[in-house]
Scaffold this active site. Sequence first.
Site, PDB file in Angstrom:
ATOM      1  N   SER A 297       0.844  -1.184   0.000  1.00  7.72           N
ATOM      2  CA  SER A 297       0.000   0.000   0.000  1.00  7.72           C
ATOM      3  C   SER A 297       0.880   1.236   0.000  1.00  7.72           C
ATOM      4  O   SER A 297       2.090   1.157   0.151  1.00  7.72           O
ATOM      5  CB  SER A 297      -0.877   0.007   1.244  1.00  7.72           C
ATOM      6  OG  SER A 297      -0.059   0.128   2.395  1.00  7.72           O
ATOM      7  N   LYS A 298       0.243   2.360  -0.148  1.00  7.55           N
ATOM      8  CA  LYS A 298       1.010   3.593  -0.225  1.00  7.55           C
ATOM      9  C   LYS A 298       1.830   3.816   1.047  1.00  7.55           C
ATOM     10  O   LYS A 298       2.940   4.306   1.007  1.00  7.55           O
ATOM     11  CB  LYS A 298       0.055   4.769  -0.438  1.00  7.55           C
ATOM     12  CG  LYS A 298       0.791   6.057  -0.731  1.00  7.55           C
ATOM     13  CD  LYS A 298      -0.167   7.207  -0.879  1.00  7.55           C
ATOM     14  CE  LYS A 298       0.611   8.510  -0.932  1.00  7.55           C
ATOM     15  NZ  LYS A 298      -0.252   9.672  -0.777  1.00  7.55           N
ATOM     16  N   ARG A 299       1.264   3.475   2.177  1.00 14.81           N
ATOM     17  CA  ARG A 299       1.976   3.650   3.438  1.00 14.81           C
ATOM     18  C   ARG A 299       3.169   2.715   3.538  1.00 14.81           C
ATOM     19  O   ARG A 299       4.065   2.920   4.324  1.00 14.81           O
ATOM     20  CB  ARG A 299       1.069   3.378   4.638  1.00 14.81           C
ATOM     21  CG  ARG A 299      -0.220   4.114   4.630  1.00 14.81           C
ATOM     22  CD  ARG A 299      -0.847   4.097   6.006  1.00 14.81           C
ATOM     23  NE  ARG A 299      -0.080   4.903   6.958  1.00 14.81           N
ATOM     24  CZ  ARG A 299       0.015   6.223   6.916  1.00 14.81           C
ATOM     25  NH1 ARG A 299      -0.593   6.892   5.970  1.00 14.81           N
ATOM     26  NH2 ARG A 299       0.708   6.874   7.820  1.00 14.81           N
ATOM     27  N   HIS A 300       3.097   1.629   2.803  1.00 10.50           N
ATOM     28  CA  HIS A 300       4.104   0.596   3.000  1.00 10.50           C
ATOM     29  C   HIS A 300       4.957   0.322   1.773  1.00 10.50           C
ATOM     30  O   HIS A 300       5.187  -0.814   1.407  1.00 10.50           O
ATOM     31  CB  HIS A 300       3.431  -0.698   3.468  1.00 10.50           C
ATOM     32  CG  HIS A 300       2.779  -0.546   4.804  1.00 10.50           C
ATOM     33  ND1 HIS A 300       1.709  -1.295   5.186  1.00 10.50           N
ATOM     34  CD2 HIS A 300       3.039   0.291   5.817  1.00 10.50           C
ATOM     35  CE1 HIS A 300       1.349  -0.928   6.402  1.00 10.50           C
ATOM     36  NE2 HIS A 300       2.135   0.033   6.809  1.00 10.50           N
ATOM     37  N   ASP A 398       2.084  13.399   2.429  1.00  9.70           N
ATOM     38  CA  ASP A 398       2.296  13.878   1.066  1.00  9.70           C
ATOM     39  C   ASP A 398       3.292  15.036   1.103  1.00  9.70           C
ATOM     40  O   ASP A 398       3.515  15.632   2.156  1.00  9.70           O
ATOM     41  CB  ASP A 398       0.974  14.356   0.465  1.00  9.70           C
ATOM     42  CG  ASP A 398      -0.007  13.211   0.313  1.00  9.70           C
ATOM     43  OD1 ASP A 398       0.429  12.127  -0.139  1.00  9.70           O
ATOM     44  OD2 ASP A 398      -1.186  13.378   0.659  1.00  9.70           O
TER      45      ASP A 398
END
Length: 550
Positions: A297-300, A398
């Site tokens: 995911s974006k966080r990971h 971001d």
Amino acid sequence: MARAGPGGGRRRGGWRRVSSAVTPAAAPEVPAVSEHSVRVRFAPAPSGWLHVGSVRTALFNWLWARHTGGTFIWRIEDTDADRATDASMQSMIEAMRWLGLDWDEGIEVGGPYGPYRQSARADLHRAVARRLADRGHLYHDDRSPDELNAWRQERRDADLPPIVKRDTVPDASEGTLRLALPTSGTTSVDDLVRGEVTWDWANESDPVLVRSNGAVTYPLANAVDDLAQGVSVVCRGEDLLSVTPRQRRLYELLLADDLLDDALAEAGLPARDPSWEAPSTFAHLSMVVGQDRKKLSKRHGSVSIQEFARRGFLPETLLNYIALLGWSPRDGRERMDRDEVVAAFDLTNVGASAAAFDTDKLTAFNGERIRDLSPDALAHRLVPHLDGTHLPDDDEGDPDPTFEPVVATPPTDEQMATLVALVPLVQERMQTLAEIADYAPPFFREVGIDDAAAAKVFRKAGAVEALEAGARVLADVDWTVEGIEEALRGLTDELGIGFGKVAQPIRVAVTGSNVSPPLFESLEIMDRAVVLLRLEAALPIARDIQAGTD
RNA sequence: GCCCCCGUCGUCCAGCGGUCGAGGAUCCCACCCUUUCAAGGUGGUGACGCGGGUUCGAAUCCCGUCGGGGGUACCA
């Protein structure tokens, strides 16, 4: 990592011999490149960005080439014109260069077996397809995509696998071209990572090789180019494992009766080296997943590799960390520089289970590496995080567009001098380069006092007195760490409070925050006049807060 | 549904039938150090998915099961 299958001994093949022949200290009498030299390739489709998973594939290929003294080829697989973009390709090149992964043959750099962009090899692909058709290996499937989808749905509804075989479709004269695969028997491959994997031909659907618009597809182009470019080791993501049987079938067909060689000649492309055989070694790397063990995911980590640069990670850290995803050296070392990884890397010793990307561990590695940098080198690496090149994170993670550059581009001599002086103070407390944006501002310009910090520190008894006394003693003292320390420590007796009660108000007044590098050293590299002014300016704020407290 | 892959601390790895009362890293916790925050030092919590079998002996081999993933495209 238990390796399935009976392959315990399968990794003991000839690789060690090859690798020992090419370590930096290799004896000169051993030829660095033999006819069996390793040729690996990284072959991404130019859509999207390089992320952790694709970088790992690139890295493992690169490492194996460098470790064995082989050749690292970078080919672009843009057979699907609708998806390929130039921006994506440029971004990938930038990412590879940032990581320091250089390639011996491929896009940009060229090489003897180009072109390295598949779209530029279309003549070859078509010539091969024609020959394959002439020999009766291809057949037309005139069903439209909609018809095909409907047919697949029917099959699934009936709990039948949607496997396309020559006899399930009419042999029309128009339409897409499919490769007729064997209909019975099995085929297996001895994968470096997974051991022996076996497929039943009856389960393999005939792949489309030529689209209705005449363009070839990945299965054809990939097999043709691997052969034409002499790839000896196919190391790629696990998502391509299932594609292996048809690819090896294609190798067979293309090598039979000089089919590929003739097509190469017709297309006017360089001939193959006569010693080349089909890729004989496969290594299917597991997927990289997020910390939740689900898709990245974006966080990971499912972000462009450039995003890591922006967040203040060193390319060396990424390289070191990603190399450890699924692999480790025999002696268990973890912190390694590039050369050490190259020397120790062993493709035959890569784990098969999916690896979760752990940003915490990456961050810890990064902090250590930052501490290993020379102060001067660190200062220069910090500049992009101060001049607006790399924006810090906002609350959402971001890039923060409101960030005001702290230094000019390029920094003035004076700014650079300040930065160099600041580095020793922050080096051991940084995990990422981006954190400099938190520490640096008060050393370069006026900053406001953080409300929370003021509320927390100025309300404590003695805060106002500390500010007043601090301004007094700092007004005439040797502007050195020793002088400042002596003066400030002297205040604990005078005011009858602990040193923390002296230091914190001054820290907040001068840096605007209750968290900063060590006080004396920080003050020393600031201007005395500036420090006195800030102490002065903080006084009314502190008095207000104290008044409100009572 | 069908085909294939995978399964050791939360996470990444080590473990290749006895030396495993399972080791390292990261995270977390505690203590030390300390002008804030870190860094550093010391110590600690924490795992072989489950069930059968083979064997004198299994985390290691086999089978099953459960769970996760990939594929099942005129994407790659």
